[in-house]
Design a protein around this motif. Structure first.
Motif, PDB file in Angstrom:
ATOM      1  N   SER A 117      43.885  24.238  47.569  1.00 39.94           N
ATOM      2  CA  SER A 117      44.738  25.155  46.901  1.00 39.94           C
ATOM      3  C   SER A 117      43.886  26.267  46.292  1.00 39.94           C
ATOM      4  O   SER A 117      44.540  27.208  45.800  1.00 39.94           O
ATOM      5  CB  SER A 117      45.434  24.591  45.710  1.00 39.94           C
ATOM      6  OG  SER A 117      44.584  24.085  44.704  1.00 39.94           O
ATOM      7  N   ALA A 118      42.563  26.014  46.407  1.00 37.42           N
ATOM      8  CA  ALA A 118      41.610  27.366  45.814  1.00 37.42           C
ATOM      9  C   ALA A 118      40.758  27.837  46.639  1.00 37.42           C
ATOM     10  O   ALA A 118      39.787  28.671  46.275  1.00 37.42           O
ATOM     11  CB  ALA A 118      40.944  26.473  44.498  1.00 37.42           C
ATOM     12  N   ALA A 129      39.013  31.296  45.517  1.00 33.45           N
ATOM     13  CA  ALA A 129      40.156  31.711  44.647  1.00 33.45           C
ATOM     14  C   ALA A 129      39.444  33.086  43.806  1.00 33.45           C
ATOM     15  O   ALA A 129      38.495  32.866  43.343  1.00 33.45           O
ATOM     16  CB  ALA A 129      40.485  30.633  43.936  1.00 33.45           C
ATOM     17  N   LYS A 130      40.499  33.790  43.458  1.00 28.24           N
ATOM     18  CA  LYS A 130      40.206  35.154  42.599  1.00 28.24           C
ATOM     19  C   LYS A 130      39.315  35.994  43.300  1.00 28.24           C
ATOM     20  O   LYS A 130      38.638  36.662  42.594  1.00 28.24           O
ATOM     21  CB  LYS A 130      39.854  34.435  41.199  1.00 28.24           C
ATOM     22  CG  LYS A 130      40.926  33.648  40.666  1.00 28.24           C
ATOM     23  CD  LYS A 130      40.789  33.704  39.004  1.00 28.24           C
ATOM     24  CE  LYS A 130      41.908  33.178  38.270  1.00 28.24           C
ATOM     25  NZ  LYS A 130      41.918  33.376  36.719  1.00 28.24           N
ATOM     26  N   ARG A 131      38.987  35.844  44.414  1.00 28.69           N
ATOM     27  CA  ARG A 131      38.011  36.831  45.176  1.00 28.69           C
ATOM     28  C   ARG A 131      38.771  37.194  46.457  1.00 28.69           C
ATOM     29  O   ARG A 131      39.503  36.708  47.095  1.00 28.69           O
ATOM     30  CB  ARG A 131      36.458  36.179  45.663  1.00 28.69           C
ATOM     31  CG  ARG A 131      36.054  35.344  44.546  1.00 28.69           C
ATOM     32  CD  ARG A 131      35.676  36.497  43.339  1.00 28.69           C
ATOM     33  NE  ARG A 131      34.754  37.310  43.750  1.00 28.69           N
ATOM     34  CZ  ARG A 131      34.649  38.467  43.093  1.00 28.69           C
ATOM     35  NH1 ARG A 131      35.263  38.664  41.887  1.00 28.69           N
ATOM     36  NH2 ARG A 131      33.781  39.681  43.659  1.00 28.69           N
ATOM     37  N   ASP A 132      38.422  38.525  46.793  1.00 26.22           N
ATOM     38  CA  ASP A 132      39.157  39.128  48.022  1.00 26.22           C
ATOM     39  C   ASP A 132      38.211  39.222  49.154  1.00 26.22           C
ATOM     40  O   ASP A 132      38.710  38.928  50.322  1.00 26.22           O
ATOM     41  CB  ASP A 132      39.287  40.802  47.660  1.00 26.22           C
ATOM     42  CG  ASP A 132      40.103  40.812  46.399  1.00 26.22           C
ATOM     43  OD1 ASP A 132      41.074  39.966  46.330  1.00 26.22           O
ATOM     44  OD2 ASP A 132      40.261  41.888  45.925  1.00 26.22           O
ATOM     45  N   ALA A 133      36.652  39.161  48.869  1.00 22.81           N
ATOM     46  CA  ALA A 133      35.954  39.412  50.182  1.00 22.81           C
ATOM     47  C   ALA A 133      35.358  37.537  50.307  1.00 22.81           C
ATOM     48  O   ALA A 133      35.178  36.916  49.675  1.00 22.81           O
ATOM     49  CB  ALA A 133      34.829  39.949  50.026  1.00 22.81           C
ATOM     50  N   PRO A 134      35.285  37.609  51.642  1.00 20.46           N
ATOM     51  CA  PRO A 134      34.755  35.967  52.172  1.00 20.46           C
ATOM     52  C   PRO A 134      33.350  36.132  51.876  1.00 20.46           C
ATOM     53  O   PRO A 134      32.729  36.633  51.811  1.00 20.46           O
ATOM     54  CB  PRO A 134      34.980  36.059  53.770  1.00 20.46           C
ATOM     55  CG  PRO A 134      35.143  37.446  54.059  1.00 20.46           C
ATOM     56  CD  PRO A 134      35.560  38.104  52.941  1.00 20.46           C
ATOM     57  N   LEU A 135      32.868  34.457  51.907  1.00 14.09           N
ATOM     58  CA  LEU A 135      31.291  34.352  51.455  1.00 14.09           C
ATOM     59  C   LEU A 135      30.440  34.874  52.610  1.00 14.09           C
ATOM     60  O   LEU A 135      31.218  34.550  53.706  1.00 14.09           O
ATOM     61  CB  LEU A 135      31.291  32.945  51.128  1.00 14.09           C
ATOM     62  CG  LEU A 135      31.837  32.475  49.837  1.00 14.09           C
ATOM     63  CD1 LEU A 135      31.606  31.107  49.574  1.00 14.09           C
ATOM     64  CD2 LEU A 135      31.403  33.412  48.727  1.00 14.09           C
ATOM     65  N   GLY A 136      29.441  35.329  52.235  1.00 13.15           N
ATOM     66  CA  GLY A 136      28.620  35.675  53.579  1.00 13.15           C
ATOM     67  C   GLY A 136      27.784  34.714  53.831  1.00 13.15           C
ATOM     68  O   GLY A 136      26.570  34.251  53.646  1.00 13.15           O
ATOM     69  N   ILE A 137      28.323  33.635  54.657  1.00 17.03           N
ATOM     70  CA  ILE A 137      27.574  32.045  55.092  1.00 17.03           C
ATOM     71  C   ILE A 137      26.879  32.431  56.185  1.00 17.03           C
ATOM     72  O   ILE A 137      27.325  33.147  57.202  1.00 17.03           O
ATOM     73  CB  ILE A 137      28.696  31.299  55.319  1.00 17.03           C
ATOM     74  CG1 ILE A 137      29.625  30.826  54.091  1.00 17.03           C
ATOM     75  CG2 ILE A 137      28.068  29.739  55.753  1.00 17.03           C
ATOM     76  CD1 ILE A 137      30.712  30.165  54.375  1.00 17.03           C
ATOM     77  N   VAL A 138      25.575  31.649  56.530  1.00 13.16           N
ATOM     78  CA  VAL A 138      24.738  31.709  57.503  1.00 13.16           C
ATOM     79  C   VAL A 138      25.092  30.399  58.350  1.00 13.16           C
ATOM     80  O   VAL A 138      24.716  29.239  57.893  1.00 13.16           O
ATOM     81  CB  VAL A 138      23.281  31.986  57.051  1.00 13.16           C
ATOM     82  CG1 VAL A 138      22.714  31.764  58.475  1.00 13.16           C
ATOM     83  CG2 VAL A 138      23.241  33.056  56.435  1.00 13.16           C
TER      84      VAL A 138
END
Length: 421
Positions: A117-118, A129-138
């Protein structure tokens, strides 16, 4: 199907790093406040507080002016911190762990756990949650095909590196294996197998000992609280992280190889915590990471349907002759090879690995416990040695008229005297 965590490194933006840092701080604060409330309730009123009560406390804390900042981060990591505290108390009451302790801003692991849910998982992109941009995962390796993470854990190590762990369901393909092997852990050779193979100890800490000493001396010269001290601390942490990464990679490769090649693996129940009290061996024992290797074997054997047998720590594997079963009076650590009264010359580690294998197979055949029992550990006797010894115990086989080259089928305490093939 097994639940498996896939860990990746990611590089957050400055906004994401600041948000995650606030989340880590709030998780630590909620955990410590709940622990203090549960401790005070028991100390003052003899009242046990469960997870539901601490969850209600969290709701009340968020409504106060002093703790209103808890509403600025996702509520899921805060609730997960309360669940982790509940698990810690459950383990404590079950006598599996010590009483929970407070989390430290400097020493404790910085992490936050998100449930479904988060976070949002779409097209191989992870957004918290509470973020618009995705994480920059390698993406160093792909996730299982069609896998969808059920839990996401974001963490930051002492070297400043960011990691995200995705818990997914994965299918482990069965690999047939029929081998059996006994494993003797050591320092000169990291592992010695009952087949006679010796695996060299890489000694990762010794390879970087000079670099670590330079970084620590540089850190000691910096003024406490200064920016230069923070930079020097990061350099020390990076050296430690490099050592840890190499050690973990090597142990993963060794444990995976043993599990894939053998159906039954027998190891010793070593107590590294007690060995660390010997200041002459503490650094070498820590670098060997025997406990970490055993943990890897435990969950990998469960994944692949293998059998892991743990022999009691008091079993005299080094002093017992694997040919005739005679027990030597003493065996100092500096003795690396010895000759038994039956004229058989043994390499100390190979002989110990063979004895460990024979004892483990006898445990399986005779129905002994896979793990050493609490009572046997307290009396310093293995489960198999609870049986009364024979009158000929300790007498060389060639003096009893037995075949010294035959398998030591009776020396392990097996009533039937027959070991499984």
């Amino acid at each position: 199907m097994v639940k498996r965590a896939f860990k990746y490194r990611f590089y957050p933006s400055p906004e994401q790093a600041a948000e995650l840092a606030r989340t880590f701080g709030c998780v630590r604060l909620v955990y410590n406040m709940a622990l203090q409330a549960r401790t005070e309730a028991w100390t003052l009123r003899q009242e046990r507080v469960n997870y539901n009560a601490t969850s209600a406390m969290l709701t009340a804390w968020k409504k106060t002016e002093e703790l209103a900042f808890l509403n600025e981060v996702s509520s899921v990591p805060l609730q997960q911190a309360l669940r982790h505290l509940q698990v810690a108390f459950t383990n404590f009451f079950a006598k599996r762990a010590r009483y929970p302790t407070f989390k430290s801003r400097k020493r404790s692991r910085r992490s936050a756990e998100y449930t479904t849910s988060a976070f949002r998982w779409r097209d191989g992109r992870l957004t918290l949650a509470k973020r618009d941009a995705p994480l920059g995962i390698v993406w160093s390796r792909p996730l299982p095909e069609g896998a969808s993470p059920s839990t996401v854990t974001v963490s930051q190590d002492s070297a400043g590196r960011w990691f995200v762990s995705l818990l997914c369901e994965d299918r482990v393909e069965p690999v047939p294996a029929t081998g059996v092997v006994g494993v003797d852990a050591g320092l000169d050779s990291l592992l010695t197998l009952s087949t006679g193979e010796k695996i060299t100890n890489p000694k990762h800490e010794r390879r970087d000992r000079a670099a670590l000493a330079r970084a620590q001396r540089n850190l000691a010269r910096k003024e406490k609280g200064s920016a230069n001290r923070a930079k020097a601390r990061l350099k020390v942490a990076r050296v430690h992280a490099r050592i840890t990464d190499r050690r973990r990679d090597h142990l993963h490769k060794l444990s995976t190889r043993l599990v894939r090649e053998n159906q039954t693996i027998v190891i010793e129940d070593l107590t590294a915590r007690n060995m660390l009290r010997n200041h002459n061996l503490a650094r070498a024992v820590s670098d060997a990471a025997w406990r970490q290797f055993r943990t890897m074997l435990e969950y990998k054997t469960e994944w692949h349907g293998r059998t892991l047998v743990v022999v009691d720590r008091w079993f005299p594997s080094s002093k017992l002759c694997s040919a005739c079963g005679a027990l030597a009076a003493r065996m100092p650590l500096h003795v690396r090879s010895w000759t038994c009264r039956c004229r058989q010359t043994h390499d100390r580690d190979v002989n110990a690995a063979r004895n460990i294998l024979a004892e483990g197979l006898s445990v399986i055949a005779c129905g002994g416990g896979v793990r050493p029992q609490r009572e046997s550990s307290r009396t310093r006797r293995s489960p198999m040695k609870q049986e009364p010894q024979r009158a000929t115990a300790g007498i060389p086989a060639f003096r009893r008229g037995e075949d010294v080259n035959g398998p030591p089928s009776r020396r392990a305490g097996c009533p039937g005297g027959v070991l499984p093939a």
